[in-house]
Design a protein around this motif. Structure first.
Motif, mmCIF file in Angstrom:
data_model
loop_
_atom_site.group_PDB
_atom_site.id
_atom_site.type_symbol
_atom_site.label_atom_id
_atom_site.label_comp_id
_atom_site.label_asym_id
_atom_site.label_seq_id
_atom_site.Cartn_x
_atom_site.Cartn_y
_atom_site.Cartn_z
ATOM 1 N N ALA A 84 0.821 -1.217 0.000
ATOM 2 C CA ALA A 84 0.000 0.000 0.000
ATOM 3 C C ALA A 84 0.852 1.264 0.000
ATOM 4 N N VAL B 219 0.246 -0.527 -6.419
ATOM 5 C CA VAL B 219 -1.188 -0.238 -6.414
ATOM 6 C C VAL B 219 -1.690 -0.042 -7.845
ATOM 7 N N PRO C 107 -10.937 4.180 -4.148
ATOM 8 C CA PRO C 107 -10.077 3.884 -2.999
ATOM 9 C C PRO C 107 -10.117 2.409 -2.616
ATOM 10 N N LEU C 108 -9.029 1.922 -2.039
ATOM 11 C CA LEU C 108 -8.902 0.508 -1.673
ATOM 12 C C LEU C 108 -8.803 0.359 -0.154
ATOM 13 N N VAL D 90 -7.098 -0.899 3.165
ATOM 14 C CA VAL D 90 -5.748 -1.238 3.628
ATOM 15 C C VAL D 90 -5.860 -2.273 4.745
ATOM 16 N N LEU E 252 1.536 6.170 2.786
ATOM 17 C CA LEU E 252 0.624 5.415 1.924
ATOM 18 C C LEU E 252 0.605 6.029 0.530
ATOM 19 N N SER E 253 0.489 5.182 -0.486
ATOM 20 C CA SER E 253 0.350 5.672 -1.847
ATOM 21 C C SER E 253 -0.970 6.425 -1.993
ATOM 22 N N TYR F 158 -2.753 6.458 -4.425
ATOM 23 C CA TYR F 158 -3.672 5.616 -5.200
ATOM 24 C C TYR F 158 -4.552 4.780 -4.287
ATOM 25 N N VAL F 159 -4.092 4.506 -3.068
ATOM 26 C CA VAL F 159 -4.862 3.702 -2.120
ATOM 27 C C VAL F 159 -6.078 4.485 -1.639
ATOM 28 N N THR F 160 -5.904 5.766 -1.395
ATOM 29 C CA THR F 160 -6.998 6.588 -0.888
ATOM 30 C C THR F 160 -7.702 7.325 -2.024
ATOM 31 N N VAL G 113 -9.090 7.159 4.958
ATOM 32 C CA VAL G 113 -8.488 5.875 4.611
ATOM 33 C C VAL G 113 -9.365 4.757 5.180
ATOM 34 N N ALA H 15 -2.706 -3.095 0.474
ATOM 35 C CA ALA H 15 -3.954 -2.751 -0.204
ATOM 36 C C ALA H 15 -4.493 -4.039 -0.800
#
Ligand code: AMP
Ligand code: MG
Length: 318
Positions: free
Chosen positions: A41, A47, A61-62, A64, A106-107, A109-111, A117, A139
């Motif tokens: 992540a 990601v 968003p993914l 975590v 955190l990237s 791209y994750v959020t 988050v 992620a």
């Protein structure tokens, strides 16, 4: 990537899985809900590979995944409600959407560049063991191609993603089979998605009813869209050449004289991983009232998610 390795959930298999994850590769693993498609992540490239492998048309968003609540507190702001829910239901099929803490590594791209988050501590012993072996946040959306049914067995993962991911840890069938319940706590407690933990059980711990179906789950809702990073500069898309005064972001061969390049070779995964950062960089170079031009990106595979994000960046703003 020719072959997807099937790994056993023993020490050797998990250590191999952790090595692959550390190298930025993707490894699917069992959780108590469904099989997750895990990637580091903290890595933009890992990601971006998740979106690529699943064929997602949008940077949503993914969730975590973490080994314990201590690791989760580093990433999200836990208020009393979050602490009580974590104590009651973690490890388990509950995801908490919390305000994102600063400087988590955190990237984005994750959020999806949101100020929140989504965090979960899974209960499956193989998921826990993998998270500990890896030693960082994973992620992990469901390990299926976008739009298909979530996988509850390693064989389902292979059916959908063989050759597209580095490995899958085979931990047998998942017990819950539905996704995690998602609760938003960045305002009044809201049920964002029903899932493995019944809403009534959550309401009993909170001591009051949940609001239903908040808009935070849809990044297209107006409030949500505003929190995506929008460049201050005007953005022009599908620009094969720059006009005078424009900062030109290139893609692929033929853009050698571009100011910045998403990928010199035309690699969509590399382009996706560079996208968020390069938009900011171009904005800085363009300066106040500047203009950015972006080379055409093919509307295929990960190019669809890239173009979706670019159209948002180029959309007229209030
Ligand atoms: P999955 O594809 O099963 O991992 O589902 C992820 C879900 O979590 C999606 O519905 C997301 O919209 C939601 N989600 C993840 N992160 C956030 C966030 N920061 N804010 C709101 N919803 C989120
Ligand atoms: Mg899914």
């Amino acid at each position: 990537m020719p072959v997807t390795e099937t790994l056993r959930p023993d020490e050797a298999g998990l250590s191999r899985a952790a090595d692959l994850l550390r190298a930025g590769e993707l490894v699917a693993f069992p959780t108590e809900t469904v099989y997750g498609l895990g990637g580091d992540a903290r890595s933009d490239l890992a990601v971006a590979r998740i979106y690529e492998a699943k064929g997602r048309p949008r940077f949503n968003p993914l969730i975590v995944h973490l080994p314990d609540v201590d690791a989760a507190r580093v990433l999200g702001d836990f208020d009393q409600r979050a602490e009580r829910l974590a104590l009651a239901f973690w490890p388990g099929p509950l995801t908490l959407v919390l305000p994102l803490r600063p400087d988590t590594g955190l990237s984005p791209y994750v959020t999806a560049e949101l100020p929140t988050v989504a965090l979960r501590v899974p209960a499956h012993p193989v998921a826990s063991a993998l998270l500990r072996a890896f030693g960082g946040p994973l992620a992990a959306p469901s390990a299926n191609p976008s739009g298909r049914v979530s996988p509850t067995r390693a064989a389902h993962v292979i059916e959908g993603l063989d050759g597209r991911i580095a490995g899958v840890v085979d931990g047998g069938a998942c017990a819950v089979g539905v996704e995690s319940t998602i609760i938003g706590l960045d305002g009044p407690a809201v049920l964002l998605r029903p899932g493995g933990v019944p809403a009534e059980a959550i309401e009993a711990v909170l001591g009051h009813p949940l609001q239903q179906g908040g808009s935070t789950v849809k990044p297209t809702a107006p409030g949500q869209l505003a929190s995506h990073y929008a460049p201050g500069a005007a953005v022009r898309l599908t620009a094969s050449r720059p006009e005078p005064g424009e900062v030109w972001i290139g893609f692929g061969p033929g853009c050698e004289d571009a100011d910045l390049s998403l990928s010199a070779t035309g690699d969509l995964v590399e382009a996706a991983a560079n996208l968020f950062h390069l938009l900011r960089e171009a904005d800085r170079l363009a300066g106040p009232d500047g203009r950015i031009a972006i080379a055409p990106i093919p509307e295929a595979g990960l190019g669809r998610a890239i173009n979706d994000r670019l159209r948002r960046a180029a959309a007229p703003r209030p």
